[in-house]
Motif scaffolding. Sequence first.
Motif, short mmCIF file in Angstrom:
data_model
loop_
_atom_site.label_atom_id
_atom_site.label_comp_id
_atom_site.label_asym_id
_atom_site.label_seq_id
_atom_site.Cartn_x
_atom_site.Cartn_y
_atom_site.Cartn_z
N UNK A 23 7.03 34.56 58.23
CA UNK A 23 7.10 33.31 57.50
C UNK A 23 7.58 33.50 56.07
N UNK A 24 7.27 34.66 55.49
CA UNK A 24 7.75 34.96 54.14
C UNK A 24 9.27 35.03 54.14
N UNK A 25 9.82 35.73 55.15
CA UNK A 25 11.27 35.84 55.29
C UNK A 25 11.89 34.46 55.50
N UNK A 26 11.28 33.72 56.41
CA UNK A 26 11.83 32.41 56.75
C UNK A 26 11.77 31.47 55.55
N UNK A 27 10.63 31.48 54.84
CA UNK A 27 10.50 30.59 53.68
C UNK A 27 11.58 30.90 52.65
N UNK A 28 11.82 32.19 52.42
CA UNK A 28 12.85 32.58 51.47
C UNK A 28 14.23 32.15 51.95
N UNK A 29 14.50 32.41 53.23
CA UNK A 29 15.80 32.04 53.79
C UNK A 29 16.02 30.54 53.75
N UNK A 30 14.98 29.79 54.10
CA UNK A 30 15.10 28.33 54.12
C UNK A 30 15.35 27.80 52.71
N UNK A 31 14.56 28.28 51.75
CA UNK A 31 14.71 27.80 50.38
C UNK A 31 16.09 28.15 49.82
N UNK A 32 16.53 29.39 50.03
CA UNK A 32 17.85 29.77 49.53
C UNK A 32 18.94 29.00 50.25
N UNK A 33 18.76 28.80 51.57
CA UNK A 33 19.76 28.05 52.33
C UNK A 33 19.86 26.61 51.85
N UNK A 34 18.72 26.02 51.52
CA UNK A 34 18.73 24.63 51.06
C UNK A 34 19.40 24.51 49.69
N UNK A 35 19.13 25.48 48.82
CA UNK A 35 19.78 25.45 47.51
C UNK A 35 21.29 25.64 47.65
N UNK A 36 21.68 26.64 48.46
CA UNK A 36 23.12 26.87 48.70
C UNK A 36 23.75 25.64 49.34
N UNK A 37 23.02 25.03 50.26
CA UNK A 37 23.51 23.84 50.94
C UNK A 37 23.82 22.72 49.94
N UNK A 42 14.09 39.38 52.32
CA UNK A 42 13.84 38.50 51.18
C UNK A 42 14.81 38.82 50.04
N UNK A 43 14.94 40.11 49.72
CA UNK A 43 15.86 40.51 48.66
C UNK A 43 17.29 40.14 49.02
#
Length: 436
Positions: free
Chosen positions: A11-25, A153-154
């Motif tokens: 979930x830590x990985x996913x949360x990071x990926x989702x947040x970064x994906x949303x910002x990039x989006x 995450x990194x």
Amino acid sequence: MSLVRTSLLNGIVVATRVLTALVINKVLAVFVGPSGYAIIGQFQNAISVIVSLAGVGLGTGVTKSTAAHFDDEVRQKAIWRTAMILALASSICVGVALVMFRGLLADALLHDGDMAGVFVWLAMGLPAIAANNLLLAMTNGKKDVAVFVIANVVGSLLILVLAGALTYYFNLFGALVAFAVSPAVTLLATAFLLRRRKWLRFRDLWGALDRGALRELSGFALMGLTSALSMPTALILIREMLSTTLGLSQAGYWQASWRLSEVYLMLITTTLAVYFLPRIAEIRQARALKSEILKVFRLAIPVVIVSSILIFLARDLIIEVLFTAAFSPMRDLFGWQLLGDSIKISGWILGYVMLGRAMVRSYVITEVLFSALFFGLSHVFVNSFGLQGVAMAFLVNSLLYVGVIAVLIRGELKRMQIRENQTLKDNGASTSPIHS
């Protein structure tokens, strides 16, 4: 490691990926618009195809074989060494081809010959992308979840910085370059985290090819290559069809809805990769495999259904926050797309069973067949229903896919049970007393 604990760490990985994906989006929606979004979708799918040709399709085999040979470090290292040599060699060959044909690729996929330079950037990064993916596959197979989580995450944060900065300064071209080179940049983080791991010495990744490892990896390489080629190719063709028949902006609306599904399904898909595939590789009994499948279904399906309902109810707010008003026509795709997601996740779970059980022929045939069917159905439905037709086609294709895969997995479980019964019978006969 349990499914629940793995899910929490993942979930830590996913949360990071989702947040970064949303910002990039949001950055992409503002700076490149719907038509640019469609072009980026084409390029991302092209990257998937290209990196698979560069040996990244070996990753699934490395994860499975590493987990399967958990008690044989010599065998593990032979597999790692063989995979790394193959991946680096193929990535160099593919990179040379990219540079040679960069103009043709830019015209065919990006509709702009001036964008040819992005394929040069991708070519230079291919060896690093291949190495990074294999290192993560080894880490996954060893169940070193801490390193796997931190590396991802990194990597996600590095992608955010690159994509945000390059898109801001260079618009569409910058965004394309960011997607081309960011997977390669994450190798630095992965290598740094693995440098002191006792189970890995980097000198063990180079040497002579091992014939046994080559045979073992060949089936998984074929499955990985098929998966990486078939669906991305279908998506490229569908996007091209939408651009031709309805316009590039319409293709961008569909790409936005497809990307949204990818983002919210990350929790399930990444958990399957981190937990489910290595676990399946360890299982030897049919009953244990069936129990594991049901356990994953009980966790995944309710999550997807609840998420789909919430997203559908909040679709207008999501478009406003994550995209821009220019993307408002995509709201008509939400219902069909989310229904298809709820069905398709079952197919993904069962598809990982085929990967873990090395059902090479069944996997290759179904991946190719249903990718082609998705494109065919999209063409027919778009002609009848317009843009919504492609989302309808996804739902129908997902239903058919799950039905076929379920039959195949049921057959595999029966074969496993028959082999177990035969083994017990043979063992019983070999230990029974001999009467004169």
